[in-house]
Design an enzyme around this catalytic site. Structure first.
Site, mmCIF file in Angstrom:
data_model
loop_
_atom_site.group_PDB
_atom_site.id
_atom_site.type_symbol
_atom_site.label_atom_id
_atom_site.label_comp_id
_atom_site.label_asym_id
_atom_site.label_seq_id
_atom_site.Cartn_x
_atom_site.Cartn_y
_atom_site.Cartn_z
ATOM 1 N N SER A 1 9.502 3.042 5.933
ATOM 2 C CA SER A 1 8.046 2.897 5.903
ATOM 3 C C SER A 1 7.345 4.204 6.253
ATOM 4 C CB SER A 1 7.602 1.810 6.879
ATOM 5 O OG SER A 1 8.147 0.561 6.532
ATOM 6 N N ARG B 1 4.240 1.395 -1.383
ATOM 7 C CA ARG B 1 5.328 1.453 -2.362
ATOM 8 C C ARG B 1 5.126 0.435 -3.476
ATOM 9 N NH1 ARG B 1 9.782 1.915 0.094
ATOM 10 N NH2 ARG B 1 8.902 2.121 2.187
ATOM 11 N N ASP C 1 -3.845 -9.927 5.582
ATOM 12 C CA ASP C 1 -3.024 -9.511 6.728
ATOM 13 C C ASP C 1 -3.469 -8.174 7.298
ATOM 14 O OD1 ASP C 1 -1.543 -11.791 6.474
ATOM 15 O OD2 ASP C 1 0.090 -10.860 5.357
ATOM 16 N N SER D 1 5.427 -3.598 11.269
ATOM 17 C CA SER D 1 5.881 -4.978 11.397
ATOM 18 C C SER D 1 5.692 -5.833 10.152
ATOM 19 C CB SER D 1 5.139 -5.641 12.565
ATOM 20 O OG SER D 1 3.735 -5.523 12.382
ATOM 21 N N GLY E 1 -12.159 -7.370 3.921
ATOM 22 C CA GLY E 1 -10.890 -7.971 3.526
ATOM 23 C C GLY E 1 -10.308 -8.783 4.659
ATOM 24 N N ALA E 2 -10.046 -10.062 4.420
ATOM 25 C CA ALA E 2 -9.561 -10.951 5.477
ATOM 26 C C ALA E 2 -8.088 -11.289 5.306
ATOM 27 C CB ALA E 2 -10.397 -12.234 5.507
ATOM 28 N N CYS F 1 0.821 -1.210 0.000
ATOM 29 C CA CYS F 1 0.000 0.000 0.000
ATOM 30 C C CYS F 1 0.858 1.265 0.000
ATOM 31 C CB CYS F 1 -0.939 -0.002 1.200
ATOM 32 S SG CYS F 1 -0.112 -0.129 2.801
ATOM 33 N N GLN G 1 6.720 -9.040 3.760
ATOM 34 C CA GLN G 1 6.257 -8.706 2.411
ATOM 35 C C GLN G 1 7.396 -8.782 1.399
ATOM 36 O OE1 GLN G 1 4.603 -4.888 3.415
ATOM 37 N NE2 GLN G 1 2.494 -5.634 3.412
#
Length: 435
Positions: A110, A53, A194, A116, A191-192, A51, A121
């Site tokens: 970030s 980069r 992470d 975290s 949305g389920a 979300c 990712q």
């Protein structure tokens, strides 16, 4: 070989552009990587698409050509002007690229310092490319160092204590807006994945009940069950009912199109606090008098306090990143000299063999003396090469001696372009990051 990263992040690229450049599904990502590594000057590549980069990480033969290839493919993909994209992109070459990826994996680059999720990712981004044959040993050793660097940053600083994410910032903002009234409210999480799970956990901590919504009820129910009895599962078919009944909504799907649109709104007088944590955006722009809508970039100012609180620890963390960058390049340069030394010795062995055969054929050396003469020649050359090879190893880590090493390669007609460096890794670094 060179390293390069082409970056479109929250630091240099607006959310609207990042949405066009994002990779919402694996098929699109695999196609892009196949096209990019199809160029002869790109050895390997992987894509970090979150979300905050979109970054293309590469091992290349030519950074100039690779950079323009990325811009060309990205402009086609996003329907954007090439030169507009070029003026926005941030380019990192070689040591800058290594330092940047170490900072990213250590969560120092970030939107929320210390969040975290990014380490996992990036690991997953590499694993995807590795499995599709577009990333291998060259980028594997970079990621190996990056993960070690991130581990030391976590252990040596408290920058990742009480891990923070975009989801936690969003819930904290909702708590700030609603105060203690948030307790007992129902928070809708769309949305389920992470991010959705993190939002649900933070909502539970502030006393909310949660409705977790996704496309696959079985999957959503499994996730909801793992979060406890205060989480209910439902499907997207019932989304309209929830957004017209409850004010708190957090959305983080991977849909390429908005899932919450103006035509779903029935109760316009309901006060709403909505948090869109998705790229591309999940919530369509809409004019509702009592709607407070926060998107990814809106959370940047909210997270500034977090940056300030962690600034001192970030300084220490950046020192660690700089040290790991220096160590990586020192190791890489030391590694690169070993094929040179090996080929020097191979040339010597070939010369000894050639002259021994000539001497035997001409009768200069009796056959019964061949073994001793060969051993003596090898010992002479080993003694002759000892100081040069030791000096080459010592100088290989100094950038000012790069021309010297290149001169040696030219003098001995040595080609290391197609050498498999993997066989020269020293024992400390053989494990690396396992894909």
């Amino acid at each position: 070989m060179y390293y390069q990263i082409v970056s479109f992040s929250h630091k240099n690229c607006e959310q609207s552009m990042r949405e066009k450049l994002a990779f919402p599904n694996d098929e699109e990502k695999a196609t892009f990587l196949e096209q990019l590594t199809g160029f002869e000057f790109v050895h390997e590549a992987f894509i970090i698409s979150t979300c905050n980069r979109v970054e293309i990480v590469m091992a290349t033969r030519d950074n100039f050509s690779s950079y323009h290839a990325v811009l060309g493919l990205m402009s086609q993909k996003g329907g954007l002007n090439f030169y507009e994209l070029k003026s926005t992109a941030k380019r990192y070459d070689d040591e800058e690229a290594i330092e940047h990826i170490f900072s990213v994996v250590s969560s120092l680059d970030s939107l929320v310092i210390g969040e975290s999720q990014i380490t996992g990712q990036v690991k997953e981004a590499f694993r995807f490319s590795f499995q599709h044959g577009t990333a291998g040993r060259r980028l594997n050793r970079v990621l190996s160092y990056a993960v070690k660097c991130a581990a030391e940053v976590r252990n040596a600083t408290n920058i990742s204590q009480n891990p923070i994410s975009i989801a936690s910032v969003a819930v904290a903002q909702a708590h700030k807006l609603l105060g203690d009234n948030i307790q007992g409210m129902k928070g809708i999480v769309v949305g389920a994945g992470d991010m959705g799970v993190l939002a649900a956990k933070h909502l539970l901590r502030v006393g909310c009940d949660v409705v977790l919504i996704g496309r696959d009820l079985d999957k959503v129910q499994t996730v909801a069950d793992s979060l406890g009895e205060d989480v209910k599962a439902d499907t997207m078919e019932n989304l309209t009912k929830y957004i017209n009944r409850y004010r708190l909504l957090f959305s983080a799907t991977s849909s390429p199109e908005p899932v919450i649109t103006g035509d779903l709104i029935e109760n316009e007088t309901l006060p709403r606090q909505w948090f869109d944590m998705a790229i591309p955006r999940d919530i369509e722009d809409m004019e509702l008098e009592k709607l407070q809508l926060f998107r990814i970039d809106d959370l940047r100012a909210i997270s500034n306090d977090n940056h300030a609180m962690r600034e001192e620890q970030a300084v220490r963390a950046n020192e660690i990143v700089e040290r790991y960058t220096e160590e990586f390049y020192a190791w890489l340069k030391a590694l690169s000299i070993e094929p040179v030394i090996k080929q020097m010795r191979q040339h010597v062995s070939a010369a000894i063999e050639k002259e021994m055969q000539r001497a035997l054929k001409k009768g200069f050396v009796p056959k019964e003396y061949e073994s001793n003469m060969r051993k003596m020649a090898e010992q002479m050359f080993n003694r002759f090469l000892h100081d040069p090879t030791q000096n080459l190893r010592a100088s290989s880590t100094e950038s000012k001696n790069t021309n010297c090493i290149e001169s040696v390669k030219k003098m001995f007609n040595i080609d290391t372009e197609h050498v498999d460096f993997k066989q020269y890794k020293n024992d400390h670094h053989t494990k690396g990051y396992s894909a």
